[in-house]
Design an enzyme around this catalytic site. Sequence first.
Site, PDB file in Angstrom:
ATOM      1  N   ASP A 146       0.587   2.717   0.734  1.00 39.43           N
ATOM      2  CA  ASP A 146       1.476   4.109   0.836  1.00 39.43           C
ATOM      3  C   ASP A 146       0.782   5.292   0.167  1.00 39.43           C
ATOM      4  OD1 ASP A 146       4.416   4.744   1.858  1.00 39.43           O
ATOM      5  OD2 ASP A 146       3.686   6.388   0.561  1.00 39.43           O
ATOM      6  N   GLU A 175      10.971   8.349   8.692  1.00 41.68           N
ATOM      7  CA  GLU A 175       9.856   9.516   8.749  1.00 41.68           C
ATOM      8  C   GLU A 175       8.909   9.341   9.763  1.00 41.68           C
ATOM      9  OE1 GLU A 175       8.833  10.702   4.739  1.00 41.68           O
ATOM     10  OE2 GLU A 175      10.858  11.024   4.096  1.00 41.68           O
ATOM     11  N   HIS A 214       7.146   0.153  10.601  1.00 40.30           N
ATOM     12  CA  HIS A 214       6.410   0.189   9.436  1.00 40.30           C
ATOM     13  C   HIS A 214       7.316  -0.953   8.421  1.00 40.30           C
ATOM     14  CE1 HIS A 214       7.582   4.077   8.960  1.00 40.30           C
ATOM     15  NE2 HIS A 214       7.940   3.920   7.846  1.00 40.30           N
ATOM     16  N   HIS A 245       7.719  -1.558   4.435  1.00 42.04           N
ATOM     17  CA  HIS A 245       7.052  -1.155   3.033  1.00 42.04           C
ATOM     18  C   HIS A 245       7.185  -2.535   2.198  1.00 42.04           C
ATOM     19  CE1 HIS A 245       8.058   3.281   3.452  1.00 42.04           C
ATOM     20  NE2 HIS A 245       8.691   2.902   4.246  1.00 42.04           N
TER      21      HIS A 245
END
Length: 120
Positions: A33, A102, A107, A109
């Site tokens: 990230d 966002e 995805h 994390h």
Amino acid sequence: MNYDNNNIFAKILRGEIPCDKIYEDDFVLSFYDISPQKKIHALVIPKGKYVDLDDFTVNASSEEMVGLLKGINKVAKKLGISVDTGKGYRALANISEHGGQEVPHLHFHLFGGEKLGKMI
Ligand code: 5GP
């Protein structure tokens, strides 16, 4: 929501924007990230065009689903945070508006490398 081909992760998948790659296979791409929230903060994304986890669950093939879950495990192993290579981690997917998503490409994390504390 329709898939937006110009979202930032679509551009990363097409190689138009660089990423700090951790792992890649036929089903997933994983990279760090850009704004890490924990000591280790990786992202794992499917290669297919899915907006979020609901879209993926309804529309992805069984092969893609297995590929994504196995990809998460492979990345965790590679980062030394899986149960067998480390001390565990948190996998989290934000979904749509109330989930605070966002980037409109599914995805996960992966947070780890330290004690993470309470979930929220
Ligand atoms: P979301 O809020 O959608 O679950 O998380 C999006 C994540 O993508 C955020 O943690 C943000 O830091 C990360 N991100 C946004 N743009 C980029 C980028 O260009 N490169 C990388 N590596 N991460 C990004």
